[in-house]
Design an enzyme around this catalytic site. Sequence first.
Site, short mmCIF file in Angstrom:
data_model
loop_
_atom_site.label_atom_id
_atom_site.label_comp_id
_atom_site.label_asym_id
_atom_site.label_seq_id
_atom_site.Cartn_x
_atom_site.Cartn_y
_atom_site.Cartn_z
N GLU A 81 0.89 -1.17 -0.08
CA GLU A 81 -0.14 0.02 -0.05
C GLU A 81 0.93 1.18 -0.07
OE1 GLU A 81 -1.44 1.77 3.67
OE2 GLU A 81 -1.34 -0.44 4.55
N CYS A 138 -3.35 -3.12 4.53
CA CYS A 138 -2.31 -4.12 4.90
C CYS A 138 -2.51 -5.56 4.56
CB CYS A 138 -2.25 -4.32 6.39
SG CYS A 138 -1.82 -2.48 7.25
N HIS A 176 -2.16 -9.98 12.14
CA HIS A 176 -1.62 -8.88 11.47
C HIS A 176 -1.43 -7.85 12.87
CE1 HIS A 176 -1.27 -5.06 9.50
NE2 HIS A 176 -2.20 -4.70 10.18
#
Lengths: 458, 458
Positions: A87, A121, A251
């Site tokens: 990103e 993400c 994450h």
Amino acid sequence: MASSHPKNVGILAMDIYFPPTCVKQEALEAHDGASKGKYTIGLGQDCLAFCTEVEDVISMSLTAVSSLLKKYKIDPKQIGRMEVGSETVIDKSKSIKTFLMQLFEESGNTDIEGVDSTNACYGGTAALFNCVNWVESSSWDGRYGLVICADSAVYAEGPARPTGGAAAIAILVGPDAPIAFESKFRGSHMAHAYDFYKPNLASEYPVVDGKLSQNCYLMALDSCYKVFCEKFEKLEGKPFSMAEADYFVFHSPYNKLVQKSFGRLYYDDFLRNPSFVDEAARTSLEPYKSLSGDESYNSRDLEKANQQASKKIYDTKVQPSTLIPKEVGNMYTASLYAAFASLLHNENSSLIGKRVVMFSYGSGLTATMFSFKIQEGQGPFTLSNIVTLMDVAGKLKQRVEFPPEKFVETMKLMEHRYGAKDYVTSGDCSNLPAGTFYLTKVDSMYRRFYARKDTTST
Amino acid sequence: MASSHPKNVGILAMDIYFPPTCVKQEALEAHDGASKGKYTIGLGQDCLAFCTEVEDVISMSLTAVSSLLKKYKIDPKQIGRMEVGSETVIDKSKSIKTFLMQLFEESGNTDIEGVDSTNACYGGTAALFNCVNWVESSSWDGRYGLVICADSAVYAEGPARPTGGAAAIAILVGPDAPIAFESKFRGSHMAHAYDFYKPNLASEYPVVDGKLSQNCYLMALDSCYKVFCEKFEKLEGKPFSMAEADYFVFHSPYNKLVQKSFGRLYYDDFLRNPSFVDEAARTSLEPYKSLSGDESYNSRDLEKANQQASKKIYDTKVQPSTLIPKEVGNMYTASLYAAFASLLHNENSSLIGKRVVMFSYGSGLTATMFSFKIQEGQGPFTLSNIVTLMDVAGKLKQRVEFPPEKFVETMKLMEHRYGAKDYVTSGDCSNLPAGTFYLTKVDSMYRRFYARKDTTST
């Protein structure tokens, strides 16, 4: 003719690169005038890695890919697909993948499918799924897939800045893998949200609503876990509970959220069936049994109760995966896989036969829970070889600590450099390990030029 | 357990949306003071569609997806994967796919994999390959895949401006498709190039090197065709030549390049085996037999000879796919599929049993040649139903021609609106067909709000 799927498709090998330049969270805390422990305990972070003006998401990706190909002696012609999840936008049209094609020029291999996958993400997970699906598809030509998760996470001055980080991870994909997908157990949650986004195109910094983002993360976690459990039960004929998995990898924007997340899964298990948790936990969670979803996301007391109740299992099932995210910071698309790399580093061959549940989250929002079954592997693609070649300890040891003032100065310079053209970098690669790619200049047409620091071993 | 691939995975249904607002190339030519025929013959374009301030890549995608689901009566719960290919960046982190999740909220279906795929005009093909591979993978859960190719192509004032365009295409993917992938015949060419890119992040306009881009396109075409032919011959035991395919569909930045491209393939066939082309062509191409690659890309005489030699076959095998790209302009990721939609529109059921070769190109660069085998299809997913429901003729008829002055004025307004926040649009949707989504405002946090024009039919 109906051909069948190859078996145990998954991760054959992986390598990680993070900039050696970093700042200690304790020092940053003091520099920012934050209360003691705000970053180290409040966020749960130890250190933050960042790109200086000679590194960016492209150079890190070049470094990770060339390192993986070299360490595993992979002939570049043997790569049939390459995909990037990121990103960190340097160009809105030209993919990072096309920059990486430079590494394949000498071999003459240009027949390599794949582009970049984008959603905060989550892009790395999307790229990984795509690569695995390609190997399982009828268009697979027998070659390896290669996935790169790479990001530079930087924030404007303020409360989000200490949650920055940077890294690139290269993952080799194929059949008969030591880290095999259990592809039928997969729960996704996708929705429209504005928890973290990058609408200010000229700036590298995101717009962040920290509180909303945390709630979105936990809500998506609940939803994915629900679907994951349903699919597991349907296929395995028994309910899924945390006891069915040996490790949970999340994450990791900052470690505190990982602690909260695991507590939340524990609470989910308790709600699904109180017998899934131990007696002490049943008692301590009982008062929160009838909270609405919203109430439960916003109750500090429940959060504490969850973390306390799950603390012991957290230490066994989650803690081994937290090393790199705590030491490097949020790596966006690379975060989940850096957490997984930490698990490999810490547990090594003892993982054989174990199930690892992974939770991938990208703001905006997209999330998936999925699982790996770990095997010994074969040839160069064994668990222990991956751990040795990845050398996490060595990479962490070779870092260069910057004082907070120098970190802030670097961020200021990078603000001017983002989206800029017609400049030459210092070319100073003294801090970088041998073999690392670095940015030398951006010309008047915005074209970027990279060089590679001499490898001592060649 | 080894499960097998479902059969004939491909396109079950598709729909196209392009803004009704357009400008005639002949009028633009006169307005720009260009020589007569520069745009209409030199570029080979008839008309150019563009978004006014109430439309953007998100609204067009919302329109295309909702239209497809409604026309084919698809329960939103039956979608298991949704992917977007686009190079029109409104947010650098939040995917267009997450905006489209709004259409699924009412159904409660949040378990929909997939994000956005990015590399210039190639992202749609990447998304389509990913969706097809998902259906063929072991993680497929039996539901449909959905691919959206959407872009708004706009250029700064100057020679590239008339090559703009805008559209969104929605494609439903599954097994037993009337438009099935021949997945083993696939040749890709990927490389690092700066032929067209978007490094100026604050501007919607690309940096373009027209001459380089055309050479990159033709070089990638040669390379893909070579690999495609090799794979075909290896699997089919006979050489591939143009005679093996009934239609050739090209990514279409402007029609003239499509003419050149087909000429180039004809020349490739001649070089591979002179007996692949007719006697007159053999004679006319003979003088160019020994040109180097570079010489051949830059020889105007060869270009003319190729086009002349291939003209008759072009009219049969290519011309039917050129309608929408000539009428709407470059649609970036949607261009190739708009060309394919034109072929469906023009040839309808006569396509049954035919082979269609597709060439996808995205600057930077990524390119793939692949092929479809066309069948009748079943249920609502028949070739003739797709053609009827897509209603290309009806959509072209309902357009609103803007004079060039108003087009230029719109481009100016859009320059200010790109990346901006805190504004309300006119909300004027009088030009839009019933059921079209449109932008109403962007708030102070850059959040975007859309409404839908009443459908007359509900």
